[in-house]
Design a protein around this motif. Structure first.
Motif, PDB file in Angstrom:
ATOM      1  N   ASN A   1      -3.255   1.562  -0.558  1.00  0.00           N
ATOM      2  CA  ASN A   1      -3.340   2.594  -1.592  1.00  0.00           C
ATOM      3  C   ASN A   1      -4.778   3.056  -1.764  1.00  0.00           C
ATOM      4  OD1 ASN A   1      -0.548   2.228  -2.127  1.00  0.00           O
ATOM      5  ND2 ASN A   1      -0.993   0.601  -3.596  1.00  0.00           N
ATOM      6  N   SER A   2      -4.948   4.179  -2.411  1.00  0.00           N
ATOM      7  CA  SER A   2      -6.278   4.730  -2.691  1.00  0.00           C
ATOM      8  C   SER A   2      -7.130   4.753  -1.432  1.00  0.00           C
ATOM      9  CB  SER A   2      -6.966   3.913  -3.795  1.00  0.00           C
ATOM     10  OG  SER A   2      -6.199   3.882  -4.964  1.00  0.00           O
TER      11      SER A   2
ATOM     12  N   PRO B   1      -7.427  11.519   1.667  1.00  0.00           N
ATOM     13  CA  PRO B   1      -8.103  10.553   0.777  1.00  0.00           C
ATOM     14  C   PRO B   1      -7.351  10.423  -0.538  1.00  0.00           C
ATOM     15  CG  PRO B   1      -9.713  11.980   1.827  1.00  0.00           C
ATOM     16  CD  PRO B   1      -8.363  12.531   2.188  1.00  0.00           C
ATOM     17  N   GLY B   2      -7.227   9.171  -0.990  1.00  0.00           N
ATOM     18  CA  GLY B   2      -6.478   8.887  -2.206  1.00  0.00           C
ATOM     19  C   GLY B   2      -5.010   8.609  -1.962  1.00  0.00           C
ATOM     20  N   GLY B   3      -4.551   8.864  -0.763  1.00  0.00           N
ATOM     21  CA  GLY B   3      -3.151   8.662  -0.431  1.00  0.00           C
ATOM     22  C   GLY B   3      -2.825   7.217  -0.087  1.00  0.00           C
ATOM     23  N   SER B   4      -1.566   7.005   0.318  1.00  0.00           N
ATOM     24  CA  SER B   4      -1.068   5.664   0.629  1.00  0.00           C
ATOM     25  C   SER B   4      -0.349   5.651   1.961  1.00  0.00           C
ATOM     26  CB  SER B   4      -0.093   5.201  -0.464  1.00  0.00           C
ATOM     27  OG  SER B   4      -0.721   5.111  -1.716  1.00  0.00           O
ATOM     28  N   LEU B   5      -0.364   4.485   2.573  1.00  0.00           N
ATOM     29  CA  LEU B   5       0.416   4.223   3.787  1.00  0.00           C
ATOM     30  C   LEU B   5       0.888   2.782   3.729  1.00  0.00           C
ATOM     31  CD1 LEU B   5      -1.554   5.694   6.855  1.00  0.00           C
ATOM     32  CD2 LEU B   5       0.686   6.428   6.032  1.00  0.00           C
TER      33      LEU B   5
ATOM     34  N   ARG C   1      -6.923  -2.612  -3.524  1.00  0.00           N
ATOM     35  CA  ARG C   1      -6.310  -1.381  -2.993  1.00  0.00           C
ATOM     36  C   ARG C   1      -5.193  -1.691  -1.991  1.00  0.00           C
ATOM     37  NH1 ARG C   1      -9.218   1.943   0.129  1.00  0.00           N
ATOM     38  NH2 ARG C   1     -10.589   0.296   0.915  1.00  0.00           N
ATOM     39  N   PHE C   2      -5.350  -2.767  -1.246  1.00  0.00           N
ATOM     40  CA  PHE C   2      -4.368  -3.138  -0.224  1.00  0.00           C
ATOM     41  C   PHE C   2      -3.587  -4.366  -0.693  1.00  0.00           C
ATOM     42  CE2 PHE C   2      -6.719  -1.406   3.795  1.00  0.00           C
ATOM     43  CZ  PHE C   2      -6.843  -0.165   3.175  1.00  0.00           C
ATOM     44  N   SER C   3      -2.345  -4.473  -0.191  1.00  0.00           N
ATOM     45  CA  SER C   3      -1.505  -5.609  -0.548  1.00  0.00           C
ATOM     46  C   SER C   3      -0.695  -6.042   0.672  1.00  0.00           C
ATOM     47  CB  SER C   3      -0.566  -5.229  -1.691  1.00  0.00           C
ATOM     48  OG  SER C   3       0.299  -6.300  -2.002  1.00  0.00           O
ATOM     49  N   ILE C   4      -0.747  -7.339   0.970  1.00  0.00           N
ATOM     50  CA  ILE C   4      -0.008  -7.887   2.103  1.00  0.00           C
ATOM     51  C   ILE C   4       1.220  -8.623   1.574  1.00  0.00           C
ATOM     52  CG2 ILE C   4      -1.325 -10.049   2.149  1.00  0.00           C
ATOM     53  CD1 ILE C   4      -1.141  -9.983   5.213  1.00  0.00           C
ATOM     54  N   SER C   5       2.313  -8.517   2.306  1.00  0.00           N
ATOM     55  CA  SER C   5       3.536  -9.218   1.917  1.00  0.00           C
ATOM     56  C   SER C   5       4.390  -9.419   3.156  1.00  0.00           C
ATOM     57  CB  SER C   5       4.314  -8.423   0.864  1.00  0.00           C
ATOM     58  OG  SER C   5       4.701  -7.160   1.374  1.00  0.00           O
TER      59      SER C   5
END
Length: 128
Positions: A84-85, A14-18, A67-71
């Motif tokens: 993230n988060s 929890p709190g990590g990123s992928l 928290r999330f970002s698409i690109s």
């Protein structure tokens, strides 16, 4: 017409990123609207984000907004979902989807029934 392959899932605290990736192959891939969906056990498939082919405009579900970002990359053949988060409730199978019709990413992420091309999914587990 298009083939999609996801990668990047795994176990994270929890709190990590992928960062998930989805590579699309086939003809005219620059005409693709991309979407990311997730499905937790016993729940319906949820559309969480999409990116439009016309202007790279993006849409996020409330559950991931901020928290999330698409690109997508410059070749327009790979789309990413930076997460993230992360929270335990983000645990699910994540799927990439593609569709030519622009209405699937206009206002909100259209229902999974409206997307016709899918990857096989990648599992994300958020746990300590």
């Amino acid at each position: 017409q298009w083939q999609l392959v996801e990668s990047g899932g795994g176990l994270v605290q929890p709190g990590g990123s992928l960062r998930l990736s989805c590579h699309v192959s086939g003809e005219a891939v620059h005409y693709v609207n991309f979407g990311w969906f997730r499905q937790a056990p016993g729940k319906e498939r949820e559309g969480i984000s999409c990116i439009r082919r016309s202007d790279d405009g993006t849409i996020y579900a409330d559950s991931v907004n901020g928290r999330f970002s698409i690109s997508r990359n410059s070749s327009r053949k790979t789309v990413y979902l930076q997460m993230n988060s992360l929270k335990p409730e983000d645990t699910a199978d994540y799927f990439c989807a593609a569709e030519y019709n622009d209405y699937v990413c206009a206002g909100n992420v259209a229902s999974s029934r409206e997307w016709h091309y899918w990857g096989q999914g990648t599992q994300v587990t958020v746990s300590s």
